[in-house]
Write a protein that holds these residues in place. Structure first.
Motif, short mmCIF file in Angstrom:
data_model
loop_
_atom_site.label_atom_id
_atom_site.label_comp_id
_atom_site.label_asym_id
_atom_site.label_seq_id
_atom_site.Cartn_x
_atom_site.Cartn_y
_atom_site.Cartn_z
N CYS A 33 0.85 -1.19 0.00
CA CYS A 33 0.00 0.00 0.00
C CYS A 33 0.88 1.24 0.00
O CYS A 33 1.86 1.30 0.75
CB CYS A 33 -0.90 0.02 1.23
SG CYS A 33 -2.06 1.41 1.20
N LEU A 53 0.01 4.02 1.14
CA LEU A 53 -0.28 4.80 2.33
C LEU A 53 0.26 4.07 3.57
O LEU A 53 0.63 2.90 3.50
CB LEU A 53 -1.79 5.03 2.46
CG LEU A 53 -2.32 6.31 1.80
CD1 LEU A 53 -2.02 6.33 0.31
CD2 LEU A 53 -3.81 6.44 2.02
N HIS A 54 0.24 4.78 4.70
CA HIS A 54 0.82 4.22 5.92
C HIS A 54 -0.06 4.55 7.11
O HIS A 54 0.43 4.95 8.16
CB HIS A 54 2.23 4.79 6.14
CG HIS A 54 3.08 4.76 4.91
ND1 HIS A 54 3.77 3.65 4.52
CD2 HIS A 54 3.31 5.70 3.96
CE1 HIS A 54 4.41 3.90 3.39
NE2 HIS A 54 4.14 5.14 3.02
N CYS A 55 -1.37 4.42 6.93
CA CYS A 55 -2.32 4.92 7.92
C CYS A 55 -2.01 4.47 9.35
O CYS A 55 -1.70 3.29 9.58
CB CYS A 55 -3.74 4.50 7.56
SG CYS A 55 -4.23 5.13 5.95
N TYR A 114 -3.93 3.94 11.69
CA TYR A 114 -4.92 3.03 12.28
C TYR A 114 -5.14 1.81 11.40
O TYR A 114 -6.12 1.08 11.55
CB TYR A 114 -6.26 3.74 12.48
CG TYR A 114 -6.69 4.52 11.28
CD1 TYR A 114 -7.11 3.87 10.13
CD2 TYR A 114 -6.64 5.91 11.27
CE1 TYR A 114 -7.47 4.58 9.00
CE2 TYR A 114 -7.00 6.63 10.14
CZ TYR A 114 -7.41 5.95 9.02
OH TYR A 114 -7.75 6.64 7.91
N CYS A 115 -4.24 1.56 10.48
CA CYS A 115 -4.43 0.46 9.54
C CYS A 115 -4.71 -0.84 10.30
O CYS A 115 -4.02 -1.17 11.25
CB CYS A 115 -3.20 0.29 8.65
SG CYS A 115 -3.44 -1.02 7.43
N ASN A 122 -4.55 -3.83 9.06
CA ASN A 122 -3.77 -4.98 8.59
C ASN A 122 -2.91 -5.49 9.74
O ASN A 122 -2.55 -4.72 10.63
CB ASN A 122 -2.83 -4.58 7.43
CG ASN A 122 -3.53 -4.51 6.09
OD1 ASN A 122 -3.02 -3.90 5.16
ND2 ASN A 122 -4.69 -5.12 5.97
N GLY A 128 -7.12 -4.79 0.52
CA GLY A 128 -5.71 -5.03 0.74
C GLY A 128 -5.31 -4.65 2.16
O GLY A 128 -6.08 -4.90 3.08
N GLY A 129 -4.23 -3.90 2.32
CA GLY A 129 -3.44 -3.14 1.40
C GLY A 129 -4.26 -2.35 0.36
O GLY A 129 -5.43 -2.13 0.52
N SER A 136 -7.72 3.17 -1.51
CA SER A 136 -7.28 4.49 -1.07
C SER A 136 -7.37 5.47 -2.24
O SER A 136 -7.18 6.66 -2.08
CB SER A 136 -5.82 4.41 -0.60
OG SER A 136 -4.96 4.18 -1.71
N ARG A 153 2.22 2.50 9.66
CA ARG A 153 2.24 1.19 9.02
C ARG A 153 3.30 1.22 7.92
O ARG A 153 3.24 2.09 7.04
CB ARG A 153 0.87 0.95 8.40
CG ARG A 153 0.78 -0.28 7.56
CD ARG A 153 -0.18 -0.05 6.42
NE ARG A 153 0.38 -0.64 5.24
CZ ARG A 153 -0.08 -1.75 4.68
NH1 ARG A 153 -1.16 -2.31 5.15
NH2 ARG A 153 0.50 -2.25 3.65
S1 SF4 Z 1 -4.35 -0.61 3.73
FE1 SF4 Z 1 -5.84 1.06 3.94
S2 SF4 Z 1 -5.71 1.66 6.10
FE2 SF4 Z 1 -3.88 0.42 5.65
S3 SF4 Z 1 -2.32 1.94 5.06
FE3 SF4 Z 1 -3.31 1.31 3.17
S4 SF4 Z 1 -4.95 2.80 2.84
FE4 SF4 Z 1 -4.30 3.00 4.94
#
Ligand code: SF4
Ligand code: SF4
Lengths: 93, 367
Positions: free
Chosen positions: B16, B18-20, B22-23, B25, B58-59, B86, B357
């Protein structure tokens, strides 16, 4: 909400569709779920193509269910579509 | 015969951009990924087994180049196809191909209504791009959901967030308070809202629902740390959902890896039907045989199934315990202690100190 008028053209909202006819169950598939259709639910929704008016749909239903009480059909179809509208699955064009 | 699953959650990749913070995963991300033909078989098997929905997630599912193909497979098998994204990687061309493949629904996430904090929570400069993607989605006749994960840091913008979803003409808005799994546990003290924030959010959502009835549907998920009873996690263990992780391991829930002693059967070795019915991971907490008191004799066990097994593991260190968020749980004090602490302490406002993340094969975020 103001009730739909007989000249409105009901349609399923994007992302709301009937389950394939091959499925054993009759469902309205919606984002994140499904609604089980009972009685004439499926036939009513098949008529909601965004072209027919509510009046035309009710007339079709009279033809499909000749033995049923006409005013009952109209009332039930309208309240069924209103419930689905409140759930965000039907729009009145 | 046990009831079949209704949805396949296909976690096709853990990659992914992004690195949210609150992810959800797992903290141990999976780098191995099933090839296209294996996914196609799993998707067709899921339809044959009785699934209605396919969730491509996913991800970031778009990190896989074959996602259009998998959507097509799902559609051809009669499944309702949902893409949870995302937005990064959703070019006009890919979107067009996905819609042509029969995609029914897109869920696009936003991290905040304001660009700067949104990018901080995502650990990436993605907000502006998401706005462009949303406009692109609305050019197609596909169901469009805006997903908002809300927490202490963005909850004060809730009215603005709802306004954003309206401006983007979403059909549906999903407002979910953070659930404390995966990375969210690491950032819990900074994410858990205060009681007054929570109450304000409930009132705001109620008003918005009234105002938007029939126009934009709002689904709202409350933070269970503030609840009296737990949520019916996954609609009950092994009751309706089957999740397959990037490597092909079939799981009853995305967080189930936190439970020690769980072994997950691979879809490369067993049929989905066999896994659903017999796999140890699915049978372990199915039904109520495994329950102890106070759940065993509780009249709510048919409603919430004793709550979430992974949460019991994370909070109480015992996956078979009553979910500690339940007021009847002897371990409720663990949750109360966290809630009390968060309500006493002032909000942390600096951008630093988040646990982001990262991975697999991702660099540490730079913004
Ligand atoms: S999988 Fe979703 S919540 Fe997790 S980092 Fe990627 S976009 Fe953000
Ligand atoms: S005791 Fe168990 S079954 Fe009863 S409400 Fe609490 S978690 Fe649910």
């Amino acid at each position: 909400m103001t009730p739909p008028s007989m000249t409105n053209r009901p349609a399923l909202r994007p992302g709301c569709r009937l389950s394939p006819a091959s499925n054993p169950e009759s469902l309205l598939l919606i984002p994140e779920g499904a609604l089980r259709l009972q009685g004439p639910g499926r036939q009513i929704l098949e008529l909601c193509d965004g072209r027919r008016t509510l009046a035309e749909i009710v007339e079709e239903l009279y033809r499909l269910f000749p033995s049923a009480d006409a005013s009952l059909i109209a009332g039930e179809a309208v309240s069924f579509l209103e419930r689905l509208h409140a759930k965000g699955t039907v729009e009145f064009l | 015969m046990i009831t079949p699953p209704r949805a396949l959650i296909a976690e096709v990749t853990h990659r992914c951009p992004l690195h949210c913070v609150y992810c959800s995963n797992p903290v141990q991300l999976q780098a191995i990924e099933l090839p296209t033909d294996s996914w196609a078989r799993v998707i067709s098997d899921a339809a044959a087994l009785g699934c209605w929905h396919l969730h491509l997630t996913g991800g970031e599912p778009l990190a896989r180049r074959d996602i259009e193909e998998l959507a097509q497979t799902g559609h051809d098998a009669g499944l309702y196809v949902n893409l949870i994204t995302s937005g990064v990687g959703l070019s006009a061309g890919r979107l067009q191909r996905l819609v042509e493949a029969g995609l029914d629904h897109i869920q696009l996430s936003f991290q905040d209504s304001r660009e700067a904090p949104a990018n901080v929570f995502a650990g990436a400069r993605a907000h502006a791009h998401k706005l462009e993607v949303a406009a692109r989605i609305r050019e197609h006749r596909v169901a469009f959901t805006v997903n908002l994960v809300v927490h202490r840091g963005n909850l004060d913008h809730l009215n603005e967030l709802i306004g954003l979803a309206e401006d983007l003409q979403a059909d549906r808005l999903e407002i979910a308070h953070v659930q404390y799994y995966g990375y969210a546990v690491e950032n819990r003290d900074r994410l858990l809202p205060t009681r007054s924030q929570l109450e304000a959010s409930i009132a705001i959502v109620e008003k918005a629902r009234e105002r938007l009835e029939g126009k934009m549907r709002i689904d709202f998920v409350l933070p269970d740390y503030y609840a009296r009873f737990p949520k019916a996690c996954m609609g009950g263990w092994g009751q309706g959902l089957i999740l397959v992780d990037p490597a092909g391991r079939a799981m009853p829930c995305h967080a189930a890896g936190v439970i020690p002693g769980m072994s997950f059967d691979s879809v490369e070795e067993h049929s989905l039907a066999r896994i659903w019915e017999y796999s140890g991971a699915f049978t372990r907490f199915r039904g109520d045989e495994w329950m102890r008191e106070p759940c065993r004799s509780c009249e709510r066990k048919a409603i919430d199934f004793g709550g979430c097994r992974c949460q019991a593991m994370i909070l109480a260190g015992d996956a078979a315990a009553t979910d500690p968020v339940c007021t009847k749980s002897p371990q409720r004090s663990l949750v109360d202690a966290i809630v009390d602490r968060v309500n006493r302490e002032p909000a942390v406002t600096e951008a630093g100190d988040w646990v982001y993340r990262i991975g697999p094969s991702n660099k540490v975020p730079t913004c």
